[in-house]
Scaffold this motif. Sequence first.
Motif, PDB file in Angstrom:
ATOM      1  N   PRO A 117       0.809  -1.229   0.000  1.00  0.00           N
ATOM      2  CA  PRO A 117       0.000   0.000   0.000  1.00  0.00           C
ATOM      3  C   PRO A 117       0.836   1.270   0.000  1.00  0.00           C
ATOM      4  O   PRO A 117       0.513   2.239  -0.710  1.00  0.00           O
ATOM      5  N   GLY A 118       1.917   1.302   0.765  1.00  0.00           N
ATOM      6  CA  GLY A 118       2.777   2.476   0.787  1.00  0.00           C
ATOM      7  C   GLY A 118       3.448   2.731  -0.544  1.00  0.00           C
ATOM      8  O   GLY A 118       3.578   3.884  -0.982  1.00  0.00           O
ATOM      9  N   MET A 119       3.891   1.662  -1.195  1.00  0.00           N
ATOM     10  CA  MET A 119       4.489   1.808  -2.521  1.00  0.00           C
ATOM     11  C   MET A 119       3.494   2.449  -3.490  1.00  0.00           C
ATOM     12  O   MET A 119       3.835   3.364  -4.249  1.00  0.00           O
ATOM     13  N   ARG A 120       2.264   1.971  -3.466  1.00  0.00           N
ATOM     14  CA  ARG A 120       1.249   2.475  -4.394  1.00  0.00           C
ATOM     15  C   ARG A 120       0.920   3.937  -4.106  1.00  0.00           C
ATOM     16  O   ARG A 120       0.744   4.745  -5.030  1.00  0.00           O
ATOM     17  N   GLU A 121       0.863   4.273  -2.843  1.00  0.00           N
ATOM     18  CA  GLU A 121       0.566   5.658  -2.474  1.00  0.00           C
ATOM     19  C   GLU A 121       1.673   6.593  -2.931  1.00  0.00           C
ATOM     20  O   GLU A 121       1.406   7.724  -3.376  1.00  0.00           O
ATOM     21  N   ARG A 122       2.927   6.150  -2.833  1.00  0.00           N
ATOM     22  CA  ARG A 122       4.069   6.990  -3.219  1.00  0.00           C
ATOM     23  C   ARG A 122       4.325   6.975  -4.716  1.00  0.00           C
ATOM     24  O   ARG A 122       5.119   7.765  -5.223  1.00  0.00           O
ATOM     25  N   GLY A 123       3.685   6.049  -5.427  1.00  0.00           N
ATOM     26  CA  GLY A 123       3.841   5.975  -6.878  1.00  0.00           C
ATOM     27  C   GLY A 123       5.143   5.368  -7.339  1.00  0.00           C
ATOM     28  O   GLY A 123       5.558   5.576  -8.483  1.00  0.00           O
ATOM     29  N   TRP A 124       5.800   4.598  -6.453  1.00  0.00           N
ATOM     30  CA  TRP A 124       7.075   3.953  -6.816  1.00  0.00           C
ATOM     31  C   TRP A 124       7.309   2.767  -5.896  1.00  0.00           C
ATOM     32  O   TRP A 124       7.183   2.866  -4.674  1.00  0.00           O
ATOM     33  N   GLY A 125       7.659   1.637  -6.493  1.00  0.00           N
ATOM     34  CA  GLY A 125       7.989   0.472  -5.684  1.00  0.00           C
ATOM     35  C   GLY A 125       8.488  -0.662  -6.549  1.00  0.00           C
ATOM     36  O   GLY A 125       8.231  -0.717  -7.761  1.00  0.00           O
ATOM     37  N   ARG A 126       9.216  -1.556  -5.911  1.00  0.00           N
ATOM     38  CA  ARG A 126       9.744  -2.732  -6.595  1.00  0.00           C
ATOM     39  C   ARG A 126       9.540  -3.958  -5.705  1.00  0.00           C
ATOM     40  O   ARG A 126       9.902  -3.953  -4.531  1.00  0.00           O
ATOM     41  N   VAL A 127       8.982  -5.001  -6.289  1.00  0.00           N
ATOM     42  CA  VAL A 127       8.892  -6.306  -5.643  1.00  0.00           C
ATOM     43  C   VAL A 127       9.630  -7.280  -6.555  1.00  0.00           C
ATOM     44  O   VAL A 127       9.248  -7.454  -7.725  1.00  0.00           O
ATOM     45  N   VAL A 128      10.683  -7.876  -6.044  1.00  0.00           N
ATOM     46  CA  VAL A 128      11.468  -8.828  -6.826  1.00  0.00           C
ATOM     47  C   VAL A 128      11.575 -10.121  -6.030  1.00  0.00           C
ATOM     48  O   VAL A 128      12.103 -10.129  -4.917  1.00  0.00           O
ATOM     49  N   ALA A 129      11.079 -11.198  -6.596  1.00  0.00           N
ATOM     50  CA  ALA A 129      11.089 -12.493  -5.921  1.00  0.00           C
ATOM     51  C   ALA A 129      12.207 -13.372  -6.452  1.00  0.00           C
ATOM     52  O   ALA A 129      12.455 -13.416  -7.663  1.00  0.00           O
ATOM     53  N   VAL A 130      12.863 -14.065  -5.536  1.00  0.00           N
ATOM     54  CA  VAL A 130      13.831 -15.091  -5.914  1.00  0.00           C
ATOM     55  C   VAL A 130      13.059 -16.394  -6.058  1.00  0.00           C
ATOM     56  O   VAL A 130      12.529 -16.920  -5.082  1.00  0.00           O
ATOM     57  N   GLY A 131      12.977 -16.885  -7.277  1.00  0.00           N
ATOM     58  CA  GLY A 131      12.212 -18.099  -7.535  1.00  0.00           C
ATOM     59  C   GLY A 131      13.114 -19.304  -7.739  1.00  0.00           C
ATOM     60  O   GLY A 131      14.041 -19.551  -6.970  1.00  0.00           O
ATOM     61  N   SER A 132      12.854 -20.033  -8.800  1.00  0.00           N
ATOM     62  CA  SER A 132      13.619 -21.227  -9.145  1.00  0.00           C
ATOM     63  C   SER A 132      13.353 -21.549 -10.604  1.00  0.00           C
ATOM     64  O   SER A 132      12.270 -21.268 -11.118  1.00  0.00           O
ATOM     65  N   SER A 133      14.335 -22.155 -11.257  1.00  0.00           N
ATOM     66  CA  SER A 133      14.100 -22.606 -12.630  1.00  0.00           C
ATOM     67  C   SER A 133      12.974 -23.631 -12.675  1.00  0.00           C
ATOM     68  O   SER A 133      12.360 -23.847 -13.721  1.00  0.00           O
ATOM     69  N   GLY A 134      12.666 -24.242 -11.518  1.00  0.00           N
ATOM     70  CA  GLY A 134      11.571 -25.199 -11.437  1.00  0.00           C
ATOM     71  C   GLY A 134      10.217 -24.598 -11.702  1.00  0.00           C
ATOM     72  O   GLY A 134       9.243 -25.324 -11.957  1.00  0.00           O
ATOM     73  N   VAL A 135      10.103 -23.260 -11.661  1.00  0.00           N
ATOM     74  CA  VAL A 135       8.851 -22.605 -12.009  1.00  0.00           C
ATOM     75  C   VAL A 135       8.507 -22.864 -13.475  1.00  0.00           C
ATOM     76  O   VAL A 135       7.347 -23.031 -13.838  1.00  0.00           O
ATOM     77  N   GLN A 136       9.520 -22.882 -14.329  1.00  0.00           N
ATOM     78  CA  GLN A 136       9.299 -23.076 -15.757  1.00  0.00           C
ATOM     79  C   GLN A 136       9.567 -24.505 -16.211  1.00  0.00           C
ATOM     80  O   GLN A 136       9.002 -24.962 -17.208  1.00  0.00           O
ATOM     81  N   GLN A 137      10.430 -25.204 -15.512  1.00  0.00           N
ATOM     82  CA  GLN A 137      10.768 -26.579 -15.854  1.00  0.00           C
ATOM     83  C   GLN A 137      10.907 -27.343 -14.536  1.00  0.00           C
ATOM     84  O   GLN A 137      11.984 -27.364 -13.938  1.00  0.00           O
ATOM     85  N   PRO A 138       9.791 -27.928 -14.041  1.00  0.00           N
ATOM     86  CA  PRO A 138       9.808 -28.560 -12.718  1.00  0.00           C
ATOM     87  C   PRO A 138      11.003 -29.488 -12.533  1.00  0.00           C
ATOM     88  O   PRO A 138      11.346 -30.280 -13.409  1.00  0.00           O
ATOM     89  N   LEU A 139      11.629 -29.351 -11.372  1.00  0.00           N
ATOM     90  CA  LEU A 139      12.866 -30.066 -11.105  1.00  0.00           C
ATOM     91  C   LEU A 139      12.592 -31.424 -10.468  1.00  0.00           C
ATOM     92  O   LEU A 139      11.766 -31.536  -9.559  1.00  0.00           O
TER      93      LEU A 139
END
Length: 257
Positions: free
Chosen positions: A124-146
């Motif tokens: 909510p604070g990011m949206r109110e300020r008009g700037w924000g970044r959310v970056v998730a560390v995932g896994s190659s398994g998201v696209q090719q299950p391991l």
Amino acid sequence: METGLKGKNVLVPGASSGIGLAIARALAAEGANVVLAARRGDLVRAEAARLDSAVGIGIDLTDVGAPSALAEAAVEAFGPVDVLILNGGGPPPGAAADVSDGQALDAVHQLLLQHIRLTALVLPGMRERGWGRVVAVGSSGVQQPLPNLALSNIGRAGLAGYLKTLAAEVAKDGVTVNMVLPGRIDTDRVGSLDAAAAKRTGRSPEETRAASEASIPAGRYGRPEEFAAVVAFLASGPASYVTGEQIRCDGGLVRSY
């Protein structure tokens, strides 16, 4: 390139080692104020002390109350969070046929629900300020299950669906949401998975790693710093038109487009 991260407030869970620590260091090097969090409080505080503007917080990220406690601590340290990194440990290896109800629920709690809760607190604070970044560390398994990582595949796929949906909802507010997918990055986590694979197959750890490296077009494991550089770009100002993406950092391991 001017990243525009100087003075931005960043929260990096799972930052005591490996990918999380490399991300914290990369963002601190760009002038950001960084909150490092991890279960090993002494270690994460020691790492934070080595950076120009950072604090370390000892917290178990799997505790139900951890997201609210962590968000409050980040605001107390530097102010509202501008950049949120979604990162943490992974569940144990195992086959899909062996997954129990309890294991599946634990994986979803660890890899999906806790990240949703943390995002909901700072978004909510990011949206109110008009700037924000959310970056998730995932896994190659998201696209090719391991193979033999059923629980990770389950939880991270759910997170990917949530983030893709969220990205479309908040893009007009100046908030970007992206996921970076590591392949074989040279961390303790990957080392433990290699050790488990070696035990399961009867090969030595050295043979297991060599076989894994041979499957990667780049011919080697990635360095945490290489992965962190991708995250730092996505967290930057110039990346303002990149959102809803899954970006691989895997040396060519996943063969799909």
